[in-house]
Design a protein around this motif. Structure first.
Motif, PDB file in Angstrom:
ATOM      1  N   PHE A  29       0.538  -1.018  -0.198  1.00 37.21           N
ATOM      2  CA  PHE A  29       0.156  -0.235   0.314  1.00 37.21           C
ATOM      3  C   PHE A  29       0.880   1.584  -0.261  1.00 37.21           C
ATOM      4  O   PHE A  29       0.225   2.440  -0.412  1.00 37.21           O
ATOM      5  CB  PHE A  29      -1.613  -0.171   1.167  1.00 37.21           C
ATOM      6  CG  PHE A  29      -2.571  -0.747   1.049  1.00 37.21           C
ATOM      7  CD1 PHE A  29      -3.141  -1.331   2.047  1.00 37.21           C
ATOM      8  CD2 PHE A  29      -2.437  -0.802   0.347  1.00 37.21           C
ATOM      9  CE1 PHE A  29      -3.723  -1.663   2.102  1.00 37.21           C
ATOM     10  CE2 PHE A  29      -4.105  -1.736  -0.181  1.00 37.21           C
ATOM     11  CZ  PHE A  29      -4.864  -1.781   0.409  1.00 37.21           C
ATOM     12  N   PHE A  32       1.832   2.650  -3.569  1.00 35.11           N
ATOM     13  CA  PHE A  32       0.437   4.104  -4.071  1.00 35.11           C
ATOM     14  C   PHE A  32      -0.597   4.480  -2.973  1.00 35.11           C
ATOM     15  O   PHE A  32      -0.599   4.441  -2.008  1.00 35.11           O
ATOM     16  CB  PHE A  32      -0.108   2.657  -4.635  1.00 35.11           C
ATOM     17  CG  PHE A  32       0.499   1.404  -5.001  1.00 35.11           C
ATOM     18  CD1 PHE A  32       1.002  -0.050  -4.656  1.00 35.11           C
ATOM     19  CD2 PHE A  32       0.309   2.070  -6.723  1.00 35.11           C
ATOM     20  CE1 PHE A  32       1.790  -0.538  -5.228  1.00 35.11           C
ATOM     21  CE2 PHE A  32       1.031   0.990  -7.322  1.00 35.11           C
ATOM     22  CZ  PHE A  32       1.898  -0.362  -7.320  1.00 35.11           C
ATOM     23  N   ASN A  33      -0.956   5.961  -4.560  1.00 33.18           N
ATOM     24  CA  ASN A  33      -1.709   6.655  -3.012  1.00 33.18           C
ATOM     25  C   ASN A  33      -3.208   5.356  -3.716  1.00 33.18           C
ATOM     26  O   ASN A  33      -3.701   4.716  -4.147  1.00 33.18           O
ATOM     27  CB  ASN A  33      -2.229   7.782  -4.620  1.00 33.18           C
ATOM     28  CG  ASN A  33      -1.544   8.433  -4.480  1.00 33.18           C
ATOM     29  OD1 ASN A  33      -0.224   8.759  -3.274  1.00 33.18           O
ATOM     30  ND2 ASN A  33      -1.334   8.598  -5.856  1.00 33.18           N
ATOM     31  N   THR A  34      -3.730   5.580  -1.821  1.00 29.43           N
ATOM     32  CA  THR A  34      -4.741   4.528  -1.822  1.00 29.43           C
ATOM     33  C   THR A  34      -6.377   5.552  -1.317  1.00 29.43           C
ATOM     34  O   THR A  34      -6.125   6.304  -1.145  1.00 29.43           O
ATOM     35  CB  THR A  34      -4.569   3.460  -0.351  1.00 29.43           C
ATOM     36  OG1 THR A  34      -4.410   4.369   0.348  1.00 29.43           O
ATOM     37  CG2 THR A  34      -3.309   2.875  -1.317  1.00 29.43           C
ATOM     38  N   ARG A  50      -9.023  10.005   0.791  1.00 28.70           N
ATOM     39  CA  ARG A  50      -8.052   9.398   0.135  1.00 28.70           C
ATOM     40  C   ARG A  50      -6.440   9.198   0.704  1.00 28.70           C
ATOM     41  O   ARG A  50      -6.509  10.879   2.058  1.00 28.70           O
ATOM     42  CB  ARG A  50      -8.147  10.398  -1.001  1.00 28.70           C
ATOM     43  CG  ARG A  50      -8.872  10.094  -2.670  1.00 28.70           C
ATOM     44  CD  ARG A  50      -8.548  11.043  -3.360  1.00 28.70           C
ATOM     45  NE  ARG A  50      -9.026  10.543  -5.503  1.00 28.70           N
ATOM     46  CZ  ARG A  50     -10.543  11.274  -5.388  1.00 28.70           C
ATOM     47  NH1 ARG A  50     -10.797  12.576  -4.840  1.00 28.70           N
ATOM     48  NH2 ARG A  50     -11.010  10.851  -6.646  1.00 28.70           N
ATOM     49  N   SER A  52      -2.229   9.725   0.506  1.00 29.43           N
ATOM     50  CA  SER A  52      -1.464   9.726  -1.018  1.00 29.43           C
ATOM     51  C   SER A  52       0.170   8.091  -0.258  1.00 29.43           C
ATOM     52  O   SER A  52       0.068   8.605   0.591  1.00 29.43           O
ATOM     53  CB  SER A  52      -0.236  10.875  -1.420  1.00 29.43           C
ATOM     54  OG  SER A  52       0.149  11.307   0.171  1.00 29.43           O
ATOM     55  N   LYS A  53       0.815   8.347  -0.789  1.00 27.48           N
ATOM     56  CA  LYS A  53       1.740   7.546  -0.660  1.00 27.48           C
ATOM     57  C   LYS A  53       3.363   8.421   0.152  1.00 27.48           C
ATOM     58  O   LYS A  53       3.397   7.702   1.740  1.00 27.48           O
ATOM     59  CB  LYS A  53       3.029   7.134  -2.538  1.00 27.48           C
ATOM     60  CG  LYS A  53       2.165   6.610  -2.942  1.00 27.48           C
ATOM     61  CD  LYS A  53       3.198   6.412  -4.054  1.00 27.48           C
ATOM     62  CE  LYS A  53       3.340   7.670  -4.966  1.00 27.48           C
ATOM     63  NZ  LYS A  53       4.024   7.617  -6.593  1.00 27.48           N
ATOM     64  N   ARG A  71      -3.215   5.061   7.642  1.00 21.06           N
ATOM     65  CA  ARG A  71      -2.430   3.269   7.129  1.00 21.06           C
ATOM     66  C   ARG A  71      -1.474   3.186   7.527  1.00 21.06           C
ATOM     67  O   ARG A  71      -0.858   4.296   8.473  1.00 21.06           O
ATOM     68  CB  ARG A  71      -1.744   3.472   5.795  1.00 21.06           C
ATOM     69  CG  ARG A  71      -1.265   2.535   4.579  1.00 21.06           C
ATOM     70  CD  ARG A  71      -0.343   3.393   3.573  1.00 21.06           C
ATOM     71  NE  ARG A  71       0.462   4.079   4.073  1.00 21.06           N
ATOM     72  CZ  ARG A  71       0.376   5.118   2.962  1.00 21.06           C
ATOM     73  NH1 ARG A  71       0.273   5.700   2.113  1.00 21.06           N
ATOM     74  NH2 ARG A  71       2.244   5.743   3.202  1.00 21.06           N
ATOM     75  N   ASN A  96      -8.970   0.407  -2.200  1.00 21.38           N
ATOM     76  CA  ASN A  96      -8.937  -0.004  -3.853  1.00 21.38           C
ATOM     77  C   ASN A  96      -7.220   0.821  -3.786  1.00 21.38           C
ATOM     78  O   ASN A  96      -7.186   1.701  -2.664  1.00 21.38           O
ATOM     79  CB  ASN A  96      -9.980   0.407  -4.613  1.00 21.38           C
ATOM     80  CG  ASN A  96      -9.492  -0.520  -5.395  1.00 21.38           C
ATOM     81  OD1 ASN A  96      -7.907  -0.484  -6.574  1.00 21.38           O
ATOM     82  ND2 ASN A  96     -10.209  -1.324  -6.572  1.00 21.38           N
ATOM     83  N   LEU A  97      -6.920   0.952  -5.071  1.00 25.82           N
ATOM     84  CA  LEU A  97      -5.928   2.220  -5.400  1.00 25.82           C
ATOM     85  C   LEU A  97      -6.546   3.179  -5.672  1.00 25.82           C
ATOM     86  O   LEU A  97      -7.996   3.186  -5.817  1.00 25.82           O
ATOM     87  CB  LEU A  97      -5.245   1.434  -5.952  1.00 25.82           C
ATOM     88  CG  LEU A  97      -4.326   0.265  -5.963  1.00 25.82           C
ATOM     89  CD1 LEU A  97      -2.964   0.026  -6.647  1.00 25.82           C
ATOM     90  CD2 LEU A  97      -3.461   0.969  -4.498  1.00 25.82           C
ATOM     91  N   ASP A  98      -6.215   4.396  -5.746  1.00 25.85           N
ATOM     92  CA  ASP A  98      -6.707   5.723  -6.426  1.00 25.85           C
ATOM     93  C   ASP A  98      -5.441   6.249  -8.054  1.00 25.85           C
ATOM     94  O   ASP A  98      -4.476   6.828  -6.727  1.00 25.85           O
ATOM     95  CB  ASP A  98      -6.450   7.007  -4.635  1.00 25.85           C
ATOM     96  CG  ASP A  98      -7.618   7.859  -5.287  1.00 25.85           C
ATOM     97  OD1 ASP A  98      -6.782   9.066  -4.506  1.00 25.85           O
ATOM     98  OD2 ASP A  98      -7.581   7.921  -6.298  1.00 25.85           O
ATOM     99  N   SER A 100      -8.583   3.326  -8.781  1.00 23.86           N
ATOM    100  CA  SER A 100      -8.869   2.037  -8.588  1.00 23.86           C
ATOM    101  C   SER A 100      -9.040   1.456  -9.324  1.00 23.86           C
ATOM    102  O   SER A 100     -10.595   1.036 -10.155  1.00 23.86           O
ATOM    103  CB  SER A 100     -10.907   1.872  -8.281  1.00 23.86           C
ATOM    104  OG  SER A 100     -11.510   2.718  -8.728  1.00 23.86           O
TER     105      SER A 100
END
Length: 114
Positions: A29, A32-34, A50, A52-53, A71, A96-98, A100
């Motif tokens: 995770f 990535f941006n999630t 959201r 971000s990384k 996170r 999910n990722l952002d 998605s």
């Protein structure tokens, strides 16, 4: 293969709190941006929070001030702390990722009702 497993949903009274978790396998995770998404009955899926990384967060107007996305990089887990829940928060929640682009998990149902 990537798997996303959401948990922590349930039935809660208005004004209550829940903490959702999303465990990932096959993907890291923090690279990535999630985001957390939700889909209410009869409505399209929408993004609610959201991260971000780098750990920057953005919230939809509907949940700002009530929800907190976070996170745990060591556990590769995404969280959504939901406070002051309202009936209109009732939905299936997904991570999910952002954007998605991963396959969706099964989601976790949040029901807010008295």
């Amino acid at each position: 293969q990537v798997h996303l497993v959401e948990s922590g949903g349930g039935l809660v009274q208005p004004g209550g709190s829940l903490r959702l978790s999303c465990a990932a396998s096959g993907i890291t995770f923090m690279a990535f941006n999630t985001a957390w998404y939700r889909q209410a009955p009869g409505k399209q899926r929408e993004v609610v929070a959201r991260i971000s990384k780098l750990g920057n967060t953005i919230y939809s107007d509907a949940v700002k001030g009530r929800f907190t996305i976070s996170r745990d990089d060591a556990k590769n887990t995404l969280f959504l702390q939901m406070n002051s829940l309202k009936p209109e928060d009732t939905a299936v929640y997904y991570c999910n990722l952002d954007p998605s682009w991963l396959n969706w998990g099964q989601g976790t149902l949040v029901s807010v009702s008295s």
